[in-house]
Design an enzyme around this catalytic site. Structure first.
Site, PDB file in Angstrom:
ATOM      1  N   ARG A 177      -7.579  13.216   9.532  1.00 23.21           N
ATOM      2  CA  ARG A 177      -7.125  11.838   9.300  1.00 23.21           C
ATOM      3  C   ARG A 177      -6.979  11.577   7.802  1.00 23.21           C
ATOM      4  O   ARG A 177      -6.038  10.895   7.362  1.00 23.21           O
ATOM      5  CB  ARG A 177      -8.091  10.838   9.948  1.00 23.21           C
ATOM      6  CG  ARG A 177      -7.544   9.424   9.930  1.00 23.21           C
ATOM      7  CD  ARG A 177      -8.388   8.485  10.766  1.00 23.21           C
ATOM      8  NE  ARG A 177      -9.744   8.357  10.232  1.00 23.21           N
ATOM      9  CZ  ARG A 177     -10.733   7.750  10.874  1.00 23.21           C
ATOM     10  NH1 ARG A 177     -10.541   7.227  12.072  1.00 23.21           N
ATOM     11  NH2 ARG A 177     -11.927   7.672  10.320  1.00 23.21           N
TER      12      ARG A 177
ATOM     13  N   LYS B 273      -6.244   5.199   6.527  1.00 28.41           N
ATOM     14  CA  LYS B 273      -7.510   4.561   6.129  1.00 28.41           C
ATOM     15  C   LYS B 273      -7.461   4.316   4.622  1.00 28.41           C
ATOM     16  O   LYS B 273      -8.058   5.057   3.837  1.00 28.41           O
ATOM     17  CB  LYS B 273      -8.692   5.456   6.534  1.00 28.41           C
ATOM     18  CG  LYS B 273     -10.010   4.706   6.631  1.00 28.41           C
ATOM     19  CD  LYS B 273     -11.000   5.460   7.487  1.00 28.41           C
ATOM     20  CE  LYS B 273     -12.401   4.895   7.415  1.00 28.41           C
ATOM     21  NZ  LYS B 273     -12.529   3.543   7.955  1.00 28.41           N
TER      22      LYS B 273
ATOM     23  N   GLU C 232      -7.270  -4.543  16.736  1.00 33.15           N
ATOM     24  CA  GLU C 232      -8.607  -4.018  16.449  1.00 33.15           C
ATOM     25  C   GLU C 232      -9.366  -5.035  15.620  1.00 33.15           C
ATOM     26  O   GLU C 232      -8.843  -6.115  15.343  1.00 33.15           O
ATOM     27  CB  GLU C 232      -8.508  -2.677  15.719  1.00 33.15           C
ATOM     28  CG  GLU C 232      -7.816  -2.731  14.371  1.00 33.15           C
ATOM     29  CD  GLU C 232      -7.822  -1.383  13.646  1.00 33.15           C
ATOM     30  OE1 GLU C 232      -8.724  -0.567  13.885  1.00 33.15           O
ATOM     31  OE2 GLU C 232      -6.928  -1.164  12.818  1.00 33.15           O
TER      32      GLU C 232
HETATM   33  N1  PLP Z   1     -10.651   0.664  12.728  1.00 34.82           N
HETATM   34  C1  PLP Z   1     -10.933   0.426  11.443  1.00 34.82           C
HETATM   35  C2  PLP Z   1     -10.126  -0.566  10.740  1.00 34.82           C
HETATM   36  C3  PLP Z   1     -11.984   1.132  10.814  1.00 34.82           C
HETATM   37  O1  PLP Z   1     -12.283   0.900   9.543  1.00 34.82           O
HETATM   38  C4  PLP Z   1     -12.726   2.063  11.545  1.00 34.82           C
HETATM   39  C5  PLP Z   1     -13.798   2.812  10.924  1.00 34.82           C
HETATM   40  O2  PLP Z   1     -13.639   3.927  10.542  1.00 34.82           O
HETATM   41  C6  PLP Z   1     -12.390   2.267  12.878  1.00 34.82           C
HETATM   42  C7  PLP Z   1     -11.356   1.558  13.442  1.00 34.82           C
HETATM   43  C8  PLP Z   1     -13.144   3.262  13.711  1.00 34.82           C
HETATM   44  O3  PLP Z   1     -12.776   4.573  13.385  1.00 34.82           O
HETATM   45  P1  PLP Z   1     -13.782   5.753  13.576  1.00 34.82           P
HETATM   46  O4  PLP Z   1     -14.192   5.732  14.993  1.00 34.82           O
HETATM   47  O5  PLP Z   1     -12.990   6.967  13.245  1.00 34.82           O
HETATM   48  O6  PLP Z   1     -14.902   5.524  12.660  1.00 34.82           O
HETATM   49  C1  COI Z   2     -16.384   3.275   9.416  1.00 35.24           C
HETATM   50  O1  COI Z   2     -16.837   3.084  10.540  1.00 35.24           O
HETATM   51  O2  COI Z   2     -16.449   4.374   8.860  1.00 35.24           O
HETATM   52  C2  COI Z   2     -15.729   2.224   8.695  1.00 35.24           C
HETATM   53  O3  COI Z   2     -14.746   2.468   8.078  1.00 35.24           O
HETATM   54  C3  COI Z   2     -16.338   0.940   8.635  1.00 35.24           C
HETATM   55  C4  COI Z   2     -16.478   0.592   7.218  1.00 35.24           C
HETATM   56  C5  COI Z   2     -15.250   0.090   6.584  1.00 35.24           C
HETATM   57  C6  COI Z   2     -17.732   0.014   6.806  1.00 35.24           C
END
Ligand code: PLP
Ligand code: COI
Length: 344
Positions: free
Chosen positions: A86, A188, A224
Site C-alpha cells: 500500500r 494514505k 469510511e
Molecule cells: N481508513 C483510514 C482513513 C485509515 O486511516 C485507516 C488506518 O490505517 C484505515 C481506514 C484502516 O486501514 P488499516 O486496516 O489498513 O489500518
Molecule cells: C491506522 O490505523 O494506522 C491509522 O492510520 C489511524 C491513524 C491515522 C491514527
C-alpha cells in the site's frame, strides 16, 4: 547501538493512543535514484529544507501497522507485506520513489527489536504501533517532485484508539468530504487527514467518536470514518458488507475481515454499496482498522435522525466473532492464514 532492556517509565498495561518518544527509529535517504541502506537513530526530530515538498505540497505518505507480543514471548507483525504494497501505491500516486517490500519489512523488524522494552505484554491488549513514512525533502520552490526523500519508521506503544476498546461508539455523518471521487482518498497521504481534522473536531465536539464520510459524488453512500473503514452485518447475520469506493483507504483490516467472515464464519462477505438511507436494514455495524481494531458502532447520527444499532455495552454476535478471530490471529492465539503473520 545500545538497546535498552530496562522497563520504561509508563504503564504498558494501560495505554491510550498517544505519542511516546521511544528509543530508536529507522531512517533511509533517497538521492540520485536509489535508497541508501538506512540506519537507526535516537534522534526523534528531522532537519529538512524549508522548501521541502512535504511541507508545502503535501508530498508525503505514511503507514500504520502493529507488533504484538504473543503468549510464548515471540513477536508478530500482522501482514506487513500488505502495508509495504500500500505504501508503494501511495508513493506511486504522489510521484515518490517506492520502498521495496524487503526494505520496508526489514526496517519494521529493526525498529521493533530496538524498542522491545516498549512492547506491551501479552494479555494487556496493547501493541507496538509502527509508523513508517516517506517525505519529499531537499531544496525546492516550484510544484514538482522533490529532489530527495526520507523513509523513516518509528514506533509508539498503544492501547485502544477509541476510548474503552471493544465498546460501542457513536458516529455522526459529516457534510464535508475527506477526498474527491478521483482524488487521493485511496492513498494514505497526509492531505486526506488534514481534510479530516475539522469534521473530526466537529464530531467530537458533539460527543461522537468521529465523523462518517459519505461518498463525495452523491453523499448518499457510506464511505469510511477518519481513521477506519466500516462494515455492516445483515439482519439474518449471514452477510458482511463493506463499502466499495475509489476514494476510501484500502484497509488491511477490512481485507482480513472479508476473508475471515467468509472462510471462518461462513458468511457471504462482499464489498458493495451501503446507502446511508439503509441503516435500518442492518443488525450490526463496526469500524475497522489497525488503530481502531474492530470498534462496534452503537449508533449513527445522520441529520436529525439517530439510528441505534447497539447500546453502550451490547456487542453484536458477528462483530464479537470477527473480533475474536482477528485479534486471536494477531496475538498468535488462533491459527493464521498463510503469510498473515511475520515473526520479528
Ligand atoms: N481508513 C483510514 C482513513 C485509515 O486511516 C485507516 C488506518 O490505517 C484505515 C481506514 C484502516 O486501514 P488499516 O486496516 O489498513 O489500518
Ligand atoms: C491506522 O490505523 O494506522 C491509522 O492510520 C489511524 C491513524 C491515522 C491514527
Amino acid at each position: 547501538m545500545h538497546i535498552r532492556t530496562d522497563a520504561p517509565d509508563l504503564d504498558l498495561n494501560n495505554l491510550g493512543f498517544a505519542y511516546v518518544n521511544t528509543d530508536w527509529r529507522y531512517r533511509a535517504h533517497w538521492k540520485g535514484g536509489a535508497w541508501d541502506a538506512g540506519t537507526m537513530t535516537e534522534d526523534n526530530t528531522l532537519r529538512i529544507a524549508e522548501g521541502a515538498t512535504s511541507l508545502h505540497y503535501g508530498q508525503q505518505c505514511f503507514e500504520g501497522l502493529k507488533a504484538y507480543r504473543c503468549k510464548d514471548g515471540s513477536i508478530n507483525l500482522f501482514r506487513p507485506d500488505e502495508n509495504a504494497k500500500r505504501m508503494a501505491r501511495s508513493c506511486e500516486r504522489l510521484l515518490m520513489p517506492e520502498v521495496s517490500e524487503a526494505q520496508f519489512i526489514d526496517a519494521c523488524k529493526q525498529v521493533v527489536k530496538a524498542n522491545e522494552r516498549f512492547l506491551p505484554p501479552y494479555g494487556s491488549g496493547g501493541s507496538l504501533y509502527l509508523r513508517p513514512f516517506v517525505i519529499g525533502v531537499g531544496d525546492n520552490i516550484g510544484i514538482r517532485t522533490a529532489p530527495e526523500f526520507i523513509f523513516s519508521v518509528f514506533c509508539v506503544p498503544v492501547g485502544p484508539y477509541f476510548k474503552g476498546g471493544l465498546k460501542p461508539q457513536n458516529f455522526v455523518t459529516t457534510p464535508y468530504d475527506r477526498a474527491a471521487p478521483q482524488g487521493t482518498g485511496a492513498a494514505k497521504v497526509g492531505g486526506n487527514y488534514a481534510a479530516s481534522l475539522m469534521p473530526g473536531m466537529e464530531a467530537k465536539g458533539k460527543h461522537f467518536a468521529d465523523a462518517i464520510y459519505l461518498d463525495p459524488a452523491t453523499h448518499t453512500k457510506i464511505e469510511e470514518v477518519g481513521a477506519a473503514n466500516l462494515f455492516v452485518i445483515s439482519k439474518d447475520g449471514k452477510r458482511f458488507v463493506t463499502p466499495r469506493s475509489p476514494s476510501i483507504l484500502a484497509s488491511i483490516t477490512k481485507l482480513s475481515l472479508l476473508w475471515l467472515a467468509q472462510h471462518r464464519l461462513g458468511l457471504e462477505a462482499i464489498e458493495g454499496d451501503v446507502p446511508i438511507a439503509s441503516l435500518a436494514d442492518w443488525a450490526e455495524a463496526g469500524a475497522c482498522g489497525t488503530a481502531a481494531v474492530i470498534t462496534p458502532i452503537g449508533g449513527i447520527q445522520h441529520g436529525e435522525h439517530f439510528h441505534i444499532f447497539h447500546s453502550e455495552t451490547d456487542i453484536g454476535p458477528v462483530t464479537r466473532k470477527l473480533y475474536d478471530e482477528l485479534v486471536g490471529i494477531q496475538y498468535g492465539d488462533r491459527e493464521a492464514p498463510a503469510g498473515w503473520v511475520v515473526k520479528v
